[in-house]
Motif scaffolding. Structure first.
Motif, PDB file in Angstrom:
ATOM      1  N   ASP A  88       3.442   0.947  -6.948  1.00  0.00           N
ATOM      2  CA  ASP A  88       3.192  -0.099  -7.942  1.00  0.00           C
ATOM      3  C   ASP A  88       2.428  -1.288  -7.367  1.00  0.00           C
ATOM      4  OD1 ASP A  88       4.352   1.211 -10.095  1.00  0.00           O
ATOM      5  OD2 ASP A  88       6.362   0.554  -9.537  1.00  0.00           O
ATOM      6  N   MET A  89       2.000  -1.180  -6.104  1.00  0.00           N
ATOM      7  CA  MET A  89       1.137  -2.199  -5.504  1.00  0.00           C
ATOM      8  C   MET A  89      -0.321  -1.757  -5.601  1.00  0.00           C
ATOM      9  SD  MET A  89       2.965  -3.312  -1.936  1.00  0.00           S
ATOM     10  CE  MET A  89       4.482  -4.239  -1.875  1.00  0.00           C
ATOM     11  N   THR A  90      -1.225  -2.717  -5.592  1.00  0.00           N
ATOM     12  CA  THR A  90      -2.638  -2.370  -5.425  1.00  0.00           C
ATOM     13  C   THR A  90      -2.879  -2.105  -3.937  1.00  0.00           C
ATOM     14  OG1 THR A  90      -3.379  -4.637  -5.023  1.00  0.00           O
ATOM     15  CG2 THR A  90      -3.275  -3.896  -7.333  1.00  0.00           C
ATOM     16  N   VAL A  91      -4.033  -1.527  -3.621  1.00  0.00           N
ATOM     17  CA  VAL A  91      -4.365  -1.246  -2.220  1.00  0.00           C
ATOM     18  C   VAL A  91      -4.353  -2.529  -1.401  1.00  0.00           C
ATOM     19  CG1 VAL A  91      -6.207  -0.477  -0.670  1.00  0.00           C
ATOM     20  CG2 VAL A  91      -5.699   0.830  -2.747  1.00  0.00           C
ATOM     21  N   ARG A  92      -4.960  -3.584  -1.922  1.00  0.00           N
ATOM     22  CA  ARG A  92      -5.013  -4.843  -1.166  1.00  0.00           C
ATOM     23  C   ARG A  92      -3.618  -5.461  -1.025  1.00  0.00           C
ATOM     24  NH1 ARG A  92      -9.018  -8.076   0.545  1.00  0.00           N
ATOM     25  NH2 ARG A  92     -10.622  -6.904  -0.589  1.00  0.00           N
ATOM     26  N   GLU A  93      -2.806  -5.403  -2.073  1.00  0.00           N
ATOM     27  CA  GLU A  93      -1.435  -5.928  -1.978  1.00  0.00           C
ATOM     28  C   GLU A  93      -0.655  -5.177  -0.913  1.00  0.00           C
ATOM     29  OE1 GLU A  93      -0.682  -7.402  -6.603  1.00  0.00           O
ATOM     30  OE2 GLU A  93      -0.120  -5.371  -5.980  1.00  0.00           O
ATOM     31  N   TYR A  94      -0.833  -3.857  -0.868  1.00  0.00           N
ATOM     32  CA  TYR A  94      -0.123  -3.048   0.120  1.00  0.00           C
ATOM     33  C   TYR A  94      -0.547  -3.427   1.541  1.00  0.00           C
ATOM     34  CZ  TYR A  94       1.218   1.036   2.876  1.00  0.00           C
ATOM     35  OH  TYR A  94       1.727   1.850   3.842  1.00  0.00           O
ATOM     36  N   LEU A  95      -1.839  -3.591   1.763  1.00  0.00           N
ATOM     37  CA  LEU A  95      -2.316  -3.941   3.101  1.00  0.00           C
ATOM     38  C   LEU A  95      -1.864  -5.338   3.503  1.00  0.00           C
ATOM     39  CD1 LEU A  95      -5.911  -2.410   3.031  1.00  0.00           C
ATOM     40  CD2 LEU A  95      -3.830  -1.452   4.020  1.00  0.00           C
ATOM     41  N   ASN A  96      -1.804  -6.256   2.549  1.00  0.00           N
ATOM     42  CA  ASN A  96      -1.274  -7.597   2.838  1.00  0.00           C
ATOM     43  C   ASN A  96       0.206  -7.536   3.179  1.00  0.00           C
ATOM     44  OD1 ASN A  96      -3.127 -10.038   2.521  1.00  0.00           O
ATOM     45  ND2 ASN A  96      -3.747  -8.796   0.760  1.00  0.00           N
ATOM     46  N   PHE A  97       0.935  -6.668   2.469  1.00  0.00           N
ATOM     47  CA  PHE A  97       2.359  -6.479   2.747  1.00  0.00           C
ATOM     48  C   PHE A  97       2.563  -5.949   4.171  1.00  0.00           C
ATOM     49  CE2 PHE A  97       5.880  -3.325   2.726  1.00  0.00           C
ATOM     50  CZ  PHE A  97       6.940  -4.203   2.603  1.00  0.00           C
ATOM     51  N   ILE A  98       1.783  -4.930   4.566  1.00  0.00           N
ATOM     52  CA  ILE A  98       1.880  -4.385   5.924  1.00  0.00           C
ATOM     53  C   ILE A  98       1.478  -5.441   6.947  1.00  0.00           C
ATOM     54  CG2 ILE A  98       1.019  -2.606   7.510  1.00  0.00           C
ATOM     55  CD1 ILE A  98       2.860  -1.520   5.351  1.00  0.00           C
ATOM     56  N   TYR A  99       0.466  -6.238   6.633  1.00  0.00           N
ATOM     57  CA  TYR A  99       0.022  -7.327   7.509  1.00  0.00           C
ATOM     58  C   TYR A  99       1.186  -8.274   7.818  1.00  0.00           C
ATOM     59  CZ  TYR A  99      -2.754 -11.397   9.048  1.00  0.00           C
ATOM     60  OH  TYR A  99      -3.274 -12.451   9.763  1.00  0.00           O
ATOM     61  N   ASP A 100       1.921  -8.670   6.766  1.00  0.00           N
ATOM     62  CA  ASP A 100       3.070  -9.571   6.950  1.00  0.00           C
ATOM     63  C   ASP A 100       4.197  -8.869   7.701  1.00  0.00           C
ATOM     64  OD1 ASP A 100       1.812 -11.652   5.607  1.00  0.00           O
ATOM     65  OD2 ASP A 100       2.593 -11.019   3.653  1.00  0.00           O
ATOM     66  N   LEU A 101       4.422  -7.602   7.369  1.00  0.00           N
ATOM     67  CA  LEU A 101       5.506  -6.848   7.992  1.00  0.00           C
ATOM     68  C   LEU A 101       5.301  -6.721   9.501  1.00  0.00           C
ATOM     69  CD1 LEU A 101       8.003  -5.408   6.745  1.00  0.00           C
ATOM     70  CD2 LEU A 101       6.712  -3.283   6.875  1.00  0.00           C
ATOM     71  N   ARG A 102       4.045  -6.520   9.902  1.00  0.00           N
ATOM     72  CA  ARG A 102       3.726  -6.356  11.323  1.00  0.00           C
ATOM     73  C   ARG A 102       3.501  -7.691  12.024  1.00  0.00           C
ATOM     74  NH1 ARG A 102       2.173  -0.950  12.778  1.00  0.00           N
ATOM     75  NH2 ARG A 102       1.249  -1.828  14.655  1.00  0.00           N
ATOM     76  N   LYS A 103       3.615  -8.791  11.258  1.00  0.00           N
ATOM     77  CA  LYS A 103       3.418 -10.137  11.816  1.00  0.00           C
ATOM     78  C   LYS A 103       2.083 -10.232  12.538  1.00  0.00           C
ATOM     79  CE  LYS A 103       8.388 -10.915  12.248  1.00  0.00           C
ATOM     80  NZ  LYS A 103       9.528 -11.231  13.139  1.00  0.00           N
ATOM     81  N   THR A 124     -11.658   0.342  -4.465  1.00  0.00           N
ATOM     82  CA  THR A 124     -10.287   0.696  -4.870  1.00  0.00           C
ATOM     83  C   THR A 124      -9.290  -0.422  -4.533  1.00  0.00           C
ATOM     84  OG1 THR A 124      -9.691   1.719  -2.748  1.00  0.00           O
ATOM     85  CG2 THR A 124     -10.789   3.125  -4.367  1.00  0.00           C
ATOM     86  N   GLU A 125      -9.784  -1.524  -3.925  1.00  0.00           N
ATOM     87  CA  GLU A 125      -8.869  -2.560  -3.422  1.00  0.00           C
ATOM     88  C   GLU A 125      -7.907  -3.080  -4.479  1.00  0.00           C
ATOM     89  OE1 GLU A 125     -12.942  -4.145  -1.949  1.00  0.00           O
ATOM     90  OE2 GLU A 125     -12.282  -2.614  -3.392  1.00  0.00           O
ATOM     91  N   ASN A 126      -8.386  -3.169  -5.721  1.00  0.00           N
ATOM     92  CA  ASN A 126      -7.571  -3.775  -6.783  1.00  0.00           C
ATOM     93  C   ASN A 126      -6.969  -2.741  -7.731  1.00  0.00           C
ATOM     94  OD1 ASN A 126      -8.155  -6.466  -5.869  1.00  0.00           O
ATOM     95  ND2 ASN A 126     -10.197  -6.250  -6.768  1.00  0.00           N
ATOM     96  N   ARG A 127      -7.047  -1.481  -7.351  1.00  0.00           N
ATOM     97  CA  ARG A 127      -6.432  -0.428  -8.160  1.00  0.00           C
ATOM     98  C   ARG A 127      -5.012  -0.167  -7.665  1.00  0.00           C
ATOM     99  NH1 ARG A 127      -9.909   4.860  -8.634  1.00  0.00           N
ATOM    100  NH2 ARG A 127      -8.172   5.335 -10.028  1.00  0.00           N
ATOM    101  N   MET A 128      -4.113   0.165  -8.574  1.00  0.00           N
ATOM    102  CA  MET A 128      -2.743   0.484  -8.181  1.00  0.00           C
ATOM    103  C   MET A 128      -2.737   1.826  -7.463  1.00  0.00           C
ATOM    104  SD  MET A 128      -0.512  -0.882 -11.430  1.00  0.00           S
ATOM    105  CE  MET A 128       1.031  -0.747 -10.578  1.00  0.00           C
ATOM    106  N   ILE A 129      -1.925   1.907  -6.433  1.00  0.00           N
ATOM    107  CA  ILE A 129      -1.898   3.101  -5.599  1.00  0.00           C
ATOM    108  C   ILE A 129      -1.495   4.332  -6.417  1.00  0.00           C
ATOM    109  CG2 ILE A 129      -0.742   4.182  -3.616  1.00  0.00           C
ATOM    110  CD1 ILE A 129      -0.602   1.371  -2.358  1.00  0.00           C
TER     111      ILE A 129
END
Length: 326
Positions: A88-103, A124-129
């Protein structure tokens, strides 16, 4: 970059990994092969810190995984067989989430933008996965694995379930990533290993049974010699004469051509070179040779031979133990 020393993982009395040791140098792409239940996934889970070992050591860039878990995990990107995506995340939201998770400390906008470009996720950055094809979901999983620019990337069956075009795209992407990262690729697709990897490790029954440079693996294979030859003449008569040559253990017609020639695939005992007797036989019958090559053993042949040999050896050991108990 990766060093494994006498690694053991036991579940009760069963060894999932049984005293294995190997190294992966910086910048190598190593194929990790083995039949189901051989210990591949267990080894990868230990390397990534998801599992602890019973004994032995696993080190990344000189750091012991058990002693320095957080530092080591920053150096590793891992794509499991089922990528852990949030649909339910977009590609960019997911990568931002991983970015924060990995500090991650890299410039967020530039780093994520570069990853999207490298993994070819533009558009595809703004498309839902959940709305992406399986191939693009796999790309998104790979993108998540390289957030933070880890030195080591581990792929577990990265092309599983993809169509032929998607498989080629992911293979090319892994090759490209291998220019700047150390890569371990676990897969059942042997042609994939041959086309991508610099080196091959084969594990069976929890033990490393082969460790060889990809281009050299056929040199240490002690099976039959293969010869492919194209001959001008009657295929049935030629085949019959070929089978009479001492040392030939197998022969068949491969294809018949409009010019009257046929291709033949032959196998001879490993210690026998059949080229001279083959030439003399054909010359005697006035059947010209148009082409000849040694295709060698395929990677499938090597894999099956190595696995079969280790299983036979293990059976012999078990039989001896059983005999000693009587």
């Amino acid at each position: 970059m990766i060093k494994v020393e006498h690694l053991v993982k036991k579940y009760g009395e069963r060894y999932a990994v049984n005293d294995i040791s190997f190294e992966v140098r910086k910048g190598e792409i190593v194929g990790f092969l083995g039949p189901n239940g051989a210990g591949k996934t267990t080894t990868l889970n230990i390397l990534t810190g998801y599992l602890s070992s019973t004994s032995g050591k696993a080190m990344i860039d000189g750091l012991d995984i058990l002693e320095h878990p957080m530092e080591v995990k920053k150096k590793i990107g891992f794509l499991p067989e089922q990528p852990p995506l949030y649909l339910d995340m977009t590609v960019r939201e997911y990568l931002n989430f991983i970015y924060d998770l990995r500090k991650c400390k890299l410039n967020r906008k530039e780093h994520i933008g570069e990853i999207i470009k490298v993994v070819k996720l533009e558009g595809t950055e703004n498309r839902m996965i959940k709305n992406l094809s399986k191939g693009y979901r796999q790309r998104t999983g790979i993108a998540g694995a390289i957030v933070g620019n880890p030195e080591v990337i581990i792929f577990d069956e990265p092309t599983n379930g993809l169509d032929p075009k998607q498989i080629i795209d992911i293979r090319n992407l892994i090759k490209e990533l291998g220019k700047d990262h150390t890569v371990i690729l676990s897969t059942h697709i042997l042609s994939e290993v041959k086309s991508i990897c610099d080196r091959i490790l084969i594990i069976n029954d929890g033990k490393i049974v082969a460790d060889q440079i990809t281009g050299d693996i056929n040199k240490d294979f002690h099976g039959n010699k293969r010869l492919s030859v194209r001959i001008d003449g009657p295929s049935a008569s030629i085949l019959a004469e070929i089978k009479r040559i001492p040392g030939v253990v197998y022969a068949r017609v491969g294809a018949e051509y409009a010019d009257g020639s046929s291709s033949f695939l032959l196998e001879s005992k490993n210690e026998v070179d059949i080229r001279k007797p083959l030439f003399y036989m054909l010359a005697k019958n006035s059947w010209p040779i148009l082409a000849m090559e040694f295709p060698g053993a395929s990677l499938e042949d090597v894999f099956i031979s190595v696995v079969d040999d280790t299983e036979k050896l293990e059976n012999v050991k078990n039989d001896k133990k059983g005999g000693n108990r009587k």
